[in-house]
Design an enzyme around this catalytic site. Structure first.
Site, mmCIF file in Angstrom:
data_model
loop_
_atom_site.group_PDB
_atom_site.id
_atom_site.type_symbol
_atom_site.label_atom_id
_atom_site.label_comp_id
_atom_site.label_asym_id
_atom_site.label_seq_id
_atom_site.Cartn_x
_atom_site.Cartn_y
_atom_site.Cartn_z
ATOM 1 N N ASN A 64 0.820 -1.203 0.000
ATOM 2 C CA ASN A 64 0.000 0.000 0.000
ATOM 3 C C ASN A 64 0.861 1.263 0.000
ATOM 4 O O ASN A 64 0.979 1.935 -1.032
ATOM 5 C CB ASN A 64 -0.954 -0.021 1.201
ATOM 6 C CG ASN A 64 -1.999 1.080 1.144
ATOM 7 O OD1 ASN A 64 -1.900 2.002 0.343
ATOM 8 N ND2 ASN A 64 -3.002 0.990 1.994
ATOM 9 N N ASP A 65 1.498 1.582 1.127
ATOM 10 C CA ASP A 65 2.243 2.841 1.204
ATOM 11 C C ASP A 65 3.379 2.938 0.181
ATOM 12 O O ASP A 65 3.688 4.022 -0.304
ATOM 13 C CB ASP A 65 2.812 3.021 2.616
ATOM 14 C CG ASP A 65 1.710 3.207 3.646
ATOM 15 O OD1 ASP A 65 0.636 3.719 3.268
ATOM 16 O OD2 ASP A 65 1.920 2.834 4.803
ATOM 17 N N VAL A 66 3.990 1.802 -0.163
ATOM 18 C CA VAL A 66 5.147 1.855 -1.065
ATOM 19 C C VAL A 66 4.733 2.108 -2.515
ATOM 20 O O VAL A 66 5.588 2.275 -3.386
ATOM 21 C CB VAL A 66 6.015 0.576 -0.988
ATOM 22 C CG1 VAL A 66 6.614 0.400 0.394
ATOM 23 C CG2 VAL A 66 5.252 -0.660 -1.407
ATOM 24 N N ALA A 87 1.005 3.962 7.140
ATOM 25 C CA ALA A 87 1.115 5.403 7.342
ATOM 26 C C ALA A 87 -0.233 6.020 7.723
ATOM 27 O O ALA A 87 -0.300 7.181 8.096
ATOM 28 C CB ALA A 87 1.665 6.076 6.092
#
Lengths: 94, 481
Positions: free
Chosen positions: B407-409, B448
């Protein structure tokens, strides 16, 4: 500062540099096995644990030494075996 | 040759083998040999120590080695590859504990039992410095502090990684910086008190008790505010500590092999910590302060508009027509144990003539190199795993990307929104691909705690469900086409 202590500090400092040099070029693929392998190496404290177990009497220091030997052995045996298991998967398929 | 000379030769050879072993561990081709070499170095150092000891209390040695060998051996053989991060954290904690207990045992043997004046009718009031030697007393204190802190810190990291502690979420105590600061000061005071001030068995016992207690508590308090996905940094750092603790124990017993091996591990851990921080574009201080992701307002499905949802059948049809596919694995792959399933899908696509590669973000997963280990377990050749810098330019010419539990990456906010908490973090540019399939259980935010605009893009399609199940169903559809 006495001789052995000073030599020990030299060894410590030089080994730090060697460690930095060796690890700074590692490919990301190897990060996990490297951590687990280096972790097994930190089990070298087993040497200190053996030295601590110097009496056959069941004193507090001897019991602590047995605990230290057991903790360090978990780290050494477990660490090297698990690293080998990972690395076998990396190399053994061609 | 005397026993002492023989032992010293063994230590010298052992140190050389450790260095060579670590060097080989840093290359894929020689890594396995390097690990075995390091294990050999360890055996040599142990034999050297046994040779040097005048009397060997075999009952203690055998008891310790049998208990530790059984626990470590069974754990190493049984552990799932997906659980490797918590396993390494746990082993690391034991290493720290071992160093602390070594120092405690030596101190107890020389400082308490050696000082016992009962039989002479006088009470020995020497300090630790005069009983053990100044440097030995000080390094004992260091070994206890760093080892104990590594032990409890690693146990907390272990519990966060396997989700048993608040599912890995940060635990923020009020005034935690003040509490930790006071504890650090108290710890430093205790080191000085233990080393040179406390005199006689009673005071020394109080001092060592305080020192151990403060360190154990500090290990817990320092790690609880840090979230589960930041554990790679924490484990690398704790790993460095356990090396330093071992090295300090080496000064206590005066063993050069122990000093050298410990120092190298300490340095290696620091380098890995640095690599992890750079990959997240955050400073070490920012990670250690903790609480990351808590401040952001939790966003859910209501904040998303124009999300396109799809199913395995449509996915299979689009994948069939693609000539190049990139798979982006994340922590969700590990949770769902989807590594074997995705490799089957990968092989099926290759059979149809599609180029399939894997894009590996440096902090994907819960440990440096976590994805590489899982995919290697599923027999994905490591040539197909491409690092972020090498593959980022190629998303624009790629037909389909499968984001599997990441997700965040892959959040484009990092490069498009300067106000975003993750602004500046290097990401995989999957949004540039022609079509993006995101396999995810829901629209819930990642670590995050922020919204991912990738899901709203016109070229994105969501496959809601368990990663493994969705991949298997897509594979089934692909075979039936």
């Amino acid at each position: 500062m006495t001789g052995p202590l000073l030599l020990g500090l030299y060894a410590f400092l030089l080994a730090c540099f060697v460690g930095f040099e060796l690890i700074s070029k590692v490919p990301p693929t190897l990060h996990t096995p490297l951590m687990s392998g280096a972790n097994a190496i930190s089990g070298i404290t087993i040497v200190g644990a053996l030295v601590a177990a110097k009496t056959t009497e069941p004193t507090v220091s001897a019991i602590l030494a047995v605990a230290a030997i057991a903790f360090a052995t978990i780290n050494v045996i477990g660490g090297f075996l698990v690293t080998d298991r990972m690395l076998r998967m990396f190399g053994g398929k061609k | 040759m005397t026993a002492a000379t023989l032992a010293n030769v063994a230590y010298l050879l052992s140190s050389a083998l450790f260095i060579l072993g670590l060097k080989r561990l840093s290359k894929v081709k020689t890594a396995r040999a390097g690990n075995q070499m390091a294990a050999g170095a360890m055996a040599l150092a142990v034999v050297g120590t046994l040779v040097e000891m005048e009397t060997i209390p075999w009952q203690w040695v055998v008891a310790g080695v049998v208990i530790g060998g059984l626990v470590g051996g069974i754990a190493a053989v049984k552990v799932e590859m997906t659980s490797m991060p918590e396993m390494v954290a746990l082993f690391n904690g034991f290493g720290g504990a071992a160093s602390a207990v070594v120092a405690l045992s030596i101190f107890w043997g020389t400082g308490i039992e050696g000082l016992d004046g009962a039989e002479h009718q006088i009470v020995d009031l020497r300090t630790a410095a005069s009983a053990l030697g100044g440097a030995e007393a000080f390094t004992s204190a260091l070994s206890i502090v760093i080892g104990a802190l590594t032990f409890t810190g690693s146990i907390i990291a272990f519990m966060k990684l396997n989700g048993s502690l608040r599912n890995g979420k940060p635990i923020l105590l009020p005034a935690r910086h003040l509490i930790n600061g006071l504890l650090v000061l108290a710890g430093l005071g205790c080191i000085a008190w233990f080393t040179g001030v406390a005199a006689g068995p009673d005071q020394l016992l109080t001092a060592v008790g305080a020192l151990t207690g403060i360190s154990l508590l500090l290990g817990i308090l320092l790690v609880i505010p840090i979230g589960g996905a930041d554990m790679p940094v924490v484990v690398s750092l704790l790993h460095s500590y356990s090396g330093v603790a071992a090295s300090a124990a080496g000064f206590v017993v005066g063993n050069p092999a122990l000093i050298i091996a410990g120092a190298m591990v300490g340095a290696a851990g620091l380098i890995l910590t640095q690599i992890m921080c750079v990959a997240m574009n955050r400073s070490l201080v920012n990670v250690l302060v903790g609480g990351f992701g808590e401040a952001a307002t939790a966003e859910d499905a209501r904040d998303y508009e124009n999300v396109t949802s799809t199913g395995p059948e449509e996915t299979a049809m689009l994948l069939e027509s693609a000539s190049s596919v990139i798979i982006v694995p994340g922590y969700g792959l590990a949770v769902a144990q989807a590594q074997h399933a995705i490799h089957e899908l990968d092989q099926e696509l290759e059979k149809m003539g599609t180029t399939v590669r894997y894009a590996i973000h440096p902090v994907a997963g819960r440990m440096p190199g976590h994805m590489n280990v899982l995919l290697a377990e599923a027999n994905v050749p490591y040539e197909k795993l491409v690092e972020m810098e090498a593959i980022n330019g190629e998303f624009a010419t790629t037909d389909a990307v499968i984001v599997l539990g990441a997700n965040d990456v892959v959040n484009p906010s990092a490069i498009e929104d300067p106000q975003s908490p993750i602004a500046g973090m290097p990401i995989l540019n999957v949004h540039e691909a022609r079509s993006v399939f995101v396999i995810k259980r829901s629209l819930s935010p990642g670590y995050a705690g922020i919204k991912n605009p990738l899901f709203e893009r016109d070229n994105s399609m969501m496959l809601f469900g368990d990663a493994k199940k969705m991949v298997q169903e897509t594979l089934k559809e692909l075979r039936e086409l």
